[in-house]
Motif scaffolding. Structure first.
Motif, short mmCIF file in Angstrom:
data_model
loop_
_atom_site.label_atom_id
_atom_site.label_comp_id
_atom_site.label_asym_id
_atom_site.label_seq_id
_atom_site.Cartn_x
_atom_site.Cartn_y
_atom_site.Cartn_z
N ASP A 131 0.61 -1.24 -0.39
CA ASP A 131 0.04 -0.22 0.35
C ASP A 131 0.76 1.21 0.15
O ASP A 131 0.28 2.62 -0.51
N SER A 132 2.61 1.68 1.00
CA SER A 132 2.67 2.61 0.62
C SER A 132 3.64 2.46 -0.74
O SER A 132 3.60 3.13 -1.12
N ILE A 133 3.80 1.47 -1.46
CA ILE A 133 4.32 1.16 -3.06
C ILE A 133 3.09 2.18 -3.74
O ILE A 133 3.34 3.33 -4.64
N SER A 134 1.62 1.84 -3.34
CA SER A 134 0.72 2.13 -4.32
C SER A 134 0.56 3.61 -4.21
O SER A 134 0.54 4.57 -5.15
N ALA A 135 0.69 4.18 -3.14
CA ALA A 135 0.92 5.66 -3.01
C ALA A 135 1.95 6.44 -2.89
O ALA A 135 1.78 6.99 -3.48
N SER A 136 2.97 5.95 -2.96
CA SER A 136 4.92 6.48 -3.50
C SER A 136 3.73 6.99 -5.74
O SER A 136 4.80 7.45 -5.81
N ILE A 137 2.89 5.38 -5.95
CA ILE A 137 2.89 5.73 -7.19
C ILE A 137 2.23 6.96 -7.77
O ILE A 137 2.38 8.10 -8.63
N GLN B 98 12.73 8.18 -0.51
CA GLN B 98 13.87 8.59 -1.51
C GLN B 98 12.66 7.25 -2.54
O GLN B 98 13.12 7.73 -4.41
N LEU B 99 11.81 6.35 -1.89
CA LEU B 99 11.59 5.50 -3.41
C LEU B 99 9.98 6.61 -4.31
O LEU B 99 10.70 6.57 -6.12
N GLU B 100 9.77 8.00 -3.40
CA GLU B 100 8.97 8.49 -4.65
C GLU B 100 9.73 9.28 -6.29
O GLU B 100 9.88 9.31 -7.25
N PRO B 101 10.67 9.97 -5.06
CA PRO B 101 11.88 10.74 -6.98
C PRO B 101 12.17 9.50 -7.58
O PRO B 101 12.15 9.72 -8.60
N LEU B 102 12.46 7.97 -6.85
CA LEU B 102 13.26 7.46 -8.11
C LEU B 102 12.05 6.79 -8.62
O LEU B 102 11.86 6.34 -9.72
N ILE B 103 10.64 6.59 -8.51
CA ILE B 103 9.95 6.63 -9.41
C ILE B 103 9.50 8.05 -10.40
O ILE B 103 9.59 7.30 -11.83
N ARG B 104 9.84 8.39 -10.36
CA ARG B 104 9.86 10.22 -10.81
C ARG B 104 10.73 10.18 -11.74
O ARG B 104 10.73 9.72 -12.92
N ALA B 105 12.23 9.43 -11.70
CA ALA B 105 13.32 9.62 -12.50
C ALA B 105 12.96 7.92 -13.44
O ALA B 105 12.61 8.47 -14.59
N ALA B 106 12.09 7.26 -12.54
CA ALA B 106 12.03 5.62 -13.58
C ALA B 106 11.17 6.12 -14.98
O ALA B 106 10.98 5.78 -16.02
N MET B 107 10.05 6.89 -14.70
CA MET B 107 9.06 7.22 -15.42
C MET B 107 8.73 8.40 -16.57
O MET B 107 9.17 8.44 -17.44
N ALA B 108 10.59 9.26 -16.06
CA ALA B 108 10.92 9.94 -17.07
C ALA B 108 12.00 9.05 -18.09
O ALA B 108 12.74 9.80 -18.95
#
Length: 349
Positions: free
Chosen positions: A39-45, A194-204
């Motif tokens: 659920d924390s991963i879902s929130a970060s996405i 840490q996780l949120e900016p990593l996901i943003r970078a991954a999507m870019a």
């Protein structure tokens, strides 16, 4: 108990650059166990998509089977979605991305879905460099079938039933680097900074971006002796804080010299790595593998951006496919006639 979210939203919710509020990126209420790291991963996405100002309807979320693959229900209810067969999400993602390169693809999987039944498809997804973000919610067990050890369970880890795992676990981050993934990171579901900016970078990122997220199973793998429990993970993290700066924002950094590393993506976005682990060169596969192994030998879990090739070429570009989505092509473009077909056949003789 109600599983229907109220439709009322505060009229002063902040909006992003597209005018959407965070509520526009919500999904259904989660039916996973209370406290589940997924659920924390879902929130970060959800938060990453909101902060990156992505249109919800321009995102396609794809999954396989398992607790992790239920996650797309819990974020981005206005996006496209496909829940595929166990371990076969990569095939669906590959086909969808080739048919329409204009969407942002987010694949969500688990350690069973990826490291066991889906291993073969996962490897081909990496070597083809499909343009998508692939997130594994890694808890080291099969939570949907009562907690058996998965292929990523660490050697010596003790199950809830007292059994000791006698096999080395598959390190998905190392495997991704070794098999040619152009963006590889690892994080912890309990570390959204840490996780949120990593996901943003991954999507870019222009190509295949893989994030292995340690996500404790509170029901079957959160006890003493488990190496993927909340307590054990927090005690053994070697975390590299990450900042992501989109191309449209002014880039400013105040980190002391020698404690930060900046990487520019193909679209001009910048990733700032703070206090990078000594000896880790994120643009060198061997350096990344050596640093991961060194931390593993010290019983440490290295998290953050581990490897990045900013100049990579994704599958659609490699195959020189049509830039427009296939469903926008007309009859004359899709069926150019026998003369064109004959010339193609002649070129293959």
């Amino acid at each position: 108990m109600s599983y229907i979210k109220p439709k009322f939203r505060h009229p002063r919710l902040p909006t992003n650059n597209l005018g959407y509020t965070i509520a526009d990126y919500d999904g259904a209420i989660s039916t996973l166990c209370a406290g589940c790291g997924h659920d924390s991963i879902s929130a970060s996405i959800r938060n990453a998509c909101f902060k990156s100002s992505l249109h919800p309807h321009r995102i396609a979320k794809i999954s396989g089977i398992g607790c992790s693959s239920k996650m797309p229900t819990y974020f981005l209810s206005r996006s496209h979605g496909f829940n595929s067969v166990h371990g076969r999400m990569p095939s669906v993602a590959t086909g969808a991305s080739l048919a329409n390169r204009d969407l942002t693809y987010v694949g969500v999987s688990g350690d069973g879905d990826t490291a066991s039944i889906g291993m073969g498809q996962f490897i081909h997804l990496m070597r083809r460099n499909v343009n998508m973000t692939y997130i594994v919610a890694n808890n080291g067990c099969y939570g949907l079938t009562k907690g058996q050890d998965s292929a990523t369970a660490d050697l010596g880890s003790i199950s809830k039933y007292g059994d000791v795992n006698g096999f080395d676990g598959i390190d998905l981050a190392s495997l991704a680097i070794l098999q040619g993934a152009s963006f590889v990171a690892r994080s912890f579901s309990g570390d959204k900074e840490q996780l949120e900016p990593l996901i943003r970078a991954a999507m870019a990122h222009n190509g295949f971006a893989f994030i292995d997220v340690v996500s404790p199973c509170v029901t079957f793998n959160n006890h003493n002796g488990s190496t993927k429990s909340y307590a054990e993970t927090r005690d053994h993290l070697d975390a590299m804080p990450v900042d992501f700066v989109p191309m449209r924002d002014e880039i400013r950094t105040q980190y002391a010299e020698g404690t930060s590393q900046s990487v520019t993506l193909h679209d001009g976005s910048v990733i700032h790595l703070r206090k990078a682990v000594s000896g880790l060169a994120t643009n060198d596969r061997q350096s990344a593998l050596n640093t991961i192994k060194s931390n593993e030998d010290k019983a440490r879990i290295l998290t953050g951006l581990l490897f990045l090739d900013p100049d990579t070429q994704n599958l659609s570009t490699s195959l020189e496919l049509a830039t427009r989505p296939l469903n926008e092509l007309g009859k004359d473009e899709l069926c150019p006639g026998s003369k064109v077909l004959k010339s193609i056949n002649e070129g293959l003789r």
